[in-house]
Design a protein around this motif. Sequence first.
Motif, mmCIF file in Angstrom:
data_model
loop_
_atom_site.group_PDB
_atom_site.id
_atom_site.type_symbol
_atom_site.label_atom_id
_atom_site.label_comp_id
_atom_site.label_asym_id
_atom_site.label_seq_id
_atom_site.Cartn_x
_atom_site.Cartn_y
_atom_site.Cartn_z
ATOM 1 N N ASP A 188 123.865 66.540 65.536
ATOM 2 C CA ASP A 188 124.413 66.184 66.847
ATOM 3 C C ASP A 188 124.220 64.693 67.015
ATOM 4 O O ASP A 188 123.277 64.134 66.453
ATOM 5 N N PRO A 189 125.039 63.977 67.676
ATOM 6 C CA PRO A 189 126.160 64.370 68.530
ATOM 7 C C PRO A 189 127.502 64.381 67.809
ATOM 8 O O PRO A 189 128.539 64.357 68.460
ATOM 9 N N ILE A 190 127.509 64.424 66.488
ATOM 10 C CA ILE A 190 128.775 64.442 65.746
ATOM 11 C C ILE A 190 129.533 65.726 66.093
ATOM 12 O O ILE A 190 128.955 66.813 66.138
ATOM 13 N N ASP A 191 130.833 65.588 66.325
ATOM 14 C CA ASP A 191 131.698 66.700 66.717
ATOM 15 C C ASP A 191 132.039 67.552 65.496
ATOM 16 O O ASP A 191 133.094 67.390 64.886
ATOM 17 N N ARG A 192 131.126 68.450 65.157
ATOM 18 C CA ARG A 192 131.339 69.317 63.993
ATOM 19 C C ARG A 192 132.535 70.251 64.201
ATOM 20 O O ARG A 192 133.261 70.539 63.249
ATOM 21 N N ALA A 193 132.748 70.715 65.426
ATOM 22 C CA ALA A 193 133.859 71.641 65.682
ATOM 23 C C ALA A 193 135.201 70.963 65.403
ATOM 24 O O ALA A 193 136.070 71.541 64.744
ATOM 25 N N GLY A 194 135.387 69.751 65.898
ATOM 26 C CA GLY A 194 136.638 69.025 65.662
ATOM 27 C C GLY A 194 136.838 68.731 64.187
ATOM 28 O O GLY A 194 137.944 68.905 63.649
ATOM 29 N N THR B 267 135.556 70.394 61.693
ATOM 30 C CA THR B 267 135.794 71.671 61.006
ATOM 31 C C THR B 267 137.244 72.107 61.178
ATOM 32 O O THR B 267 137.886 72.546 60.211
ATOM 33 N N TYR B 268 137.767 71.977 62.373
ATOM 34 C CA TYR B 268 139.154 72.367 62.638
ATOM 35 C C TYR B 268 140.120 71.545 61.774
ATOM 36 O O TYR B 268 140.989 72.109 61.093
ATOM 37 N N LEU C 176 138.790 60.930 61.678
ATOM 38 C CA LEU C 176 137.843 61.532 62.614
ATOM 39 C C LEU C 176 136.415 61.439 62.088
ATOM 40 O O LEU C 176 135.484 61.104 62.833
ATOM 41 N N GLN D 263 133.477 59.360 63.952
ATOM 42 C CA GLN D 263 132.268 60.064 64.395
ATOM 43 C C GLN D 263 131.013 59.454 63.763
ATOM 44 O O GLN D 263 129.999 59.259 64.444
ATOM 45 N N GLN E 68 130.191 56.089 65.325
ATOM 46 C CA GLN E 68 129.531 56.234 66.625
ATOM 47 C C GLN E 68 128.080 56.675 66.466
ATOM 48 O O GLN E 68 127.201 56.201 67.195
#
Length: 185
Positions: free
Chosen positions: A44-50, A52-53, A95, A99, A102
């Motif tokens: 976290d805080p990396i957007d793993r869901a985005g 992964t999608y 992406l 990520q 950041q």
Amino acid sequence: MKPLQAIAMGYVIIALFARQGGYDLLADPLGWALVLLGVRRLPDPIDRAGLTYVGALALLVSIPLWVPDVLEAIAREDASLAWAANLPALAFAALLFRQLSQAAQGAGAVTAQMVLQGLFTLTLVVALLPALVFGGGLTVLEDLAVGTEQLLNLAAVVVLFTYSGHRWAGAPESDVVGPPRPGSK
């Protein structure tokens, strides 16, 4: 294996070719599976869901393209379709680098943040150059488009391995690169 090491090894498999009987023995879908394994372990805080999608979309696109002659047939039909087939992979890279940039910035890793932001920018250039070639008729940029894509793949592997040992990149505490935190052994 550290998250960025898994992602980098996936990129190595995706970037290299070992053809046998028309098939690439270093199958891109296998590389994308390794990339997605690494994404699952990012902190976290990396957007793993985005990630992964978009990575799953790139994996799905890579499956039919692994079949011999499919990409060549697409390119023969319309070269811009081959470019479009590569857009999910480029979206994932953009992406990922954004990520990670950041995350590095949040950790005060200014050099890493700048390098990763540079890769984000290069990814956008790689994604947009073919639009100028195919849509704008600027065929003089065709070699530049191919060259920057190869440069991006090489830079991605090197940078991901380089920063894989940092806490902000998900390295386990025992493997962290750099000076220890106050109070740690």
